[in-house]
Design a protein around this motif. Structure first.
Motif, PDB file in Angstrom:
ATOM      1  N   PRO A   1       0.810  -1.311  -0.140  1.00 40.42           N
ATOM      2  CA  PRO A   1      -0.038   0.107   0.121  1.00 40.42           C
ATOM      3  C   PRO A   1       0.870   1.178   0.124  1.00 40.42           C
ATOM      4  CG  PRO A   1      -0.947  -1.660   1.486  1.00 40.42           C
ATOM      5  CD  PRO A   1       0.526  -2.150   1.191  1.00 40.42           C
ATOM      6  N   PRO A   2       0.382   2.308  -0.880  1.00 39.93           N
ATOM      7  CA  PRO A   2      -1.038   2.471  -1.299  1.00 39.93           C
ATOM      8  C   PRO A   2      -0.775   2.130  -2.828  1.00 39.93           C
ATOM      9  CG  PRO A   2       0.350   4.506  -1.683  1.00 39.93           C
ATOM     10  CD  PRO A   2       1.107   3.651  -0.818  1.00 39.93           C
ATOM     11  N   CYS A   3      -0.076   0.919  -3.050  1.00 34.99           N
ATOM     12  CA  CYS A   3      -0.026   0.200  -4.481  1.00 34.99           C
ATOM     13  C   CYS A   3       0.075   1.351  -5.710  1.00 34.99           C
ATOM     14  CB  CYS A   3      -1.250  -0.457  -4.724  1.00 34.99           C
ATOM     15  SG  CYS A   3      -1.592  -1.567  -3.312  1.00 34.99           S
ATOM     16  N   LYS A   4       0.793   2.322  -5.697  1.00 33.44           N
ATOM     17  CA  LYS A   4       0.841   3.341  -6.666  1.00 33.44           C
ATOM     18  C   LYS A   4       1.467   2.737  -7.964  1.00 33.44           C
ATOM     19  CE  LYS A   4       3.343   7.710  -7.735  1.00 33.44           C
ATOM     20  NZ  LYS A   4       4.529   8.620  -7.173  1.00 33.44           N
ATOM     21  N   GLU A   5       0.698   3.099  -9.064  1.00 36.03           N
ATOM     22  CA  GLU A   5       1.036   2.869 -10.380  1.00 36.03           C
ATOM     23  C   GLU A   5       1.983   3.836 -10.840  1.00 36.03           C
ATOM     24  OE1 GLU A   5      -2.822  -0.043 -11.220  1.00 36.03           O
ATOM     25  OE2 GLU A   5      -2.607   1.871 -12.065  1.00 36.03           O
ATOM     26  N   GLY A   6       2.405   3.414 -12.390  1.00 37.64           N
ATOM     27  CA  GLY A   6       3.345   4.004 -12.965  1.00 37.64           C
ATOM     28  C   GLY A   6       4.844   3.898 -12.801  1.00 37.64           C
TER      29      GLY A   6
END
Length: 277
Positions: free
Chosen positions: A231-236
């Motif tokens: 978490p927060p599992c940020k993408e990109g």
């Protein structure tokens, strides 16, 4: 308790989002010393790896863990081929790069020293005409990624940021036991710092390129668009996973596993990950 956990999870920095080690700016010390938990980036968390399928229920800040279209890790297959694009070049990985060696609560980890907000002094690699900076490395056990259905004993992650301080890429190297010592892990004390040990070794100089050498200079790899694996599992995040395995000795692997706790997120289904594209 749920209300309190929601509040705290919203307020706490996400320094364990696949081990975001960039926020640590330590004074230089020459010997191992006792330090408090916050100094080792052990921010309290309200999630667990063995319950990763429910992270989205814990906090509104973690919704992307459930709804994201490029979540990591994913299963990789030999019949997917290997990437012909986005090749990383490690020309800025310099020997004697200095930082702090510790345990991030799940396994061995290392953070390079740098001034707050300044990244261009860090070991660097080039990707798609962009320079990215390595803030540190950490170990997951077992491996996050499977290849052909096989999960290695552990996985080494090199975390990279751009010059503005944005997470951009992770170099992932699977680890398994072999016959001889790994020169990369031989740089560090044996046994490693235990997951219950909040001490650290400061002002330690290492050669980050050594792990790259041990996987055929990272000449064969898979790549995809993914996320942080906690978490927060940020993408990109662009992931690079080495085709070659870094082999340790049996003793080195036993030491690594003995210093680690379970830290593999459940595999995510391939969706918009653009594997090897």
């Amino acid at each position: 308790m749920l209300t309190l956990s929601l509040l705290l999870s919203a307020l706490l920095p996400q320094v364990l989002g696949c081990a975001d080690h960039s926020n640590y700016h330590a004074p230089l010390h020459s010997k191992r010393q006792a330090i408090n938990a916050s100094d080792t980036l052990r921010i309290p968390t309200f999630w667990q790896y063995d319950n990763s399928q429910d992270w989205g229920k814990i906090s509104p800040n973690y919704t992307l863990c459930q709804t994201g279209t490029q979540q990591s890790p994913i299963a990789l297959l030999f019949n997917q081929g290997l990437s012909q694009a986005h090749r990383p070049y490690f020309t800025g990985y310099t020997a004697n790069s200095t930082g702090k060696y510790y345990n991030w609560g799940y396994g061995p980890a290392f953070t390079f020293y740098h001034d707050e907000g300044v990244y261009d002094t860090l070991p660097s690699m080039q990707m798609d005409n962009e320079t990215l900076y390595m803030t540190g490395w950490h170990v997951h056990a077992p491996a996050d990624h499977t290849v052909g259905g096989d999960r290695s004993k552990a996985e080494l992650h090199y975390v990279h940021y751009d010059a503005t301080g944005r997470e951009r890429a992770v170099i992932a190297i699977r680890l398994d036991p072999g016959q001889d010592d790994s020169p990369f892990f031989a740089q560090f004390p044996s046994p490693p710092i235990h997951f219950n040990d909040t001490s650290s070794i400061e002002n330690m100089a290492i050669d980050p390129l050594q792990a790259i050498r041990e996987v055929a200079d990272f000449s064969n790899f898979w790549t995809y668009q993914g996320s942080l694996t906690s978490p927060p599992c940020k993408e990109g995040i662009r992931w690079f996973v080495a085709r070659n395995i870094l082999f340790t000795s049996v003793k080195q692997m036993q030491d690594l596993l003995g210093a680690s706790t379970f830290s593999a997120r459940a595999e995510q289904e391939v969706w918009l990950h653009q594997v090897n594209v």
